[in-house]
Write a protein that holds these residues in place. Structure first.
Motif: not given
Length: 219
Positions: A69, A73, A94, A97
């Motif tokens: 994540l 990100c 998210a 992921g």
């Protein structure tokens, strides 16, 4: 604790729970079929395709979801040249992921389900004159579904709990609002409320899968 204080705690947390449920639904709806595609890739006759699928599954299962994540990100936008095209809002990042991670786990579950089916089933379908497509859709997949359902149930429950990792990438979900309430009101009650909400969600999910197991057990 007054009713007003309790209301001010619970309402934002319920709002955060909506984000938790939304992520769960998106992840489960996309990662399950993607996991099955990965399973087919692993079992394909092409060594390069099977090798890439194996490598992907190994990497995604062998590294922490939180690390993945953080890379999606914050890491991808830092790549030279292409980084500016890989900037995603936190919730979308998210979702990506979770989907990529859980697809690898579901792929292994489906692979195990296929391995559990007796080879005689394939031979019998050939004797009956079924095509490969008919064998897969009418004989193999229904049996595989029954075999993997308990494992899919366990993985789905893990997924609903793992949504708490959204907190680490600044997505305002259930745990975020619980922590905010703790810092604001100097009490740990919000943590207990968050725990109850998670328990309710997992209870509903468990009930759903138990119903599915009972239904397909006798069909």
């Amino acid at each position: 604790m007054s009713a007003t204080t309790l209301h001010n705690m619970v309402m934002p947390m319920l709002e955060g729970a909506q984000m938790t449920i939304l992520l769960f639904l998106i992840a489960i709806i996309v990662s399950v079929p993607l996991g099955f595609v990965l399973t087919l890739a692993v079992k394909s006759g092409s060594k390069p395709v099977a090798g890439l699928a194996h490598a992907y599954i190994y990497i995604m299962r062998g590294t922490p979801l939180l690390l993945q994540l953080l890379v999606i990100c914050f890491g991808l936008p830092m790549l030279p040249v292409v980084g500016e095209y890989l900037v995603l809002d936190r919730f979308t990042a998210a979702c990506v992921g979770f989907i990529l991670n859980y697809a690898a786990y579901f792929a292994e579950i489906f692979r195990g389900g296929l391995l559990a089916i007796d080879k005689g089933q394939y031979e019998a379908s050939q004797v009956l004159g079924f095509s490969k497509w008919q064998t897969t859709t009418r004989i193999i997949l229904p049996q595989m579904f029954r075999v993997v359902l308990p494992s899919v149930s366990n993985e789905s429950i893990t997924l609903i709990k793992d949504t708490a990792l959204l907190y680490a990438v600044a997505v305002p979900e259930l745990l975020h609002y619980a922590q905010t309430a703790v810092n604001r009101d100097f009490t740990i009650v919000p943590f207990f409320i968050a725990g109850v909400i998670y328990l309710i969600m997992t209870l509903l999910l468990t009930t759903l899968f138990k119903w599915l197991e009972r239904r397909f057990k006798f069909e």
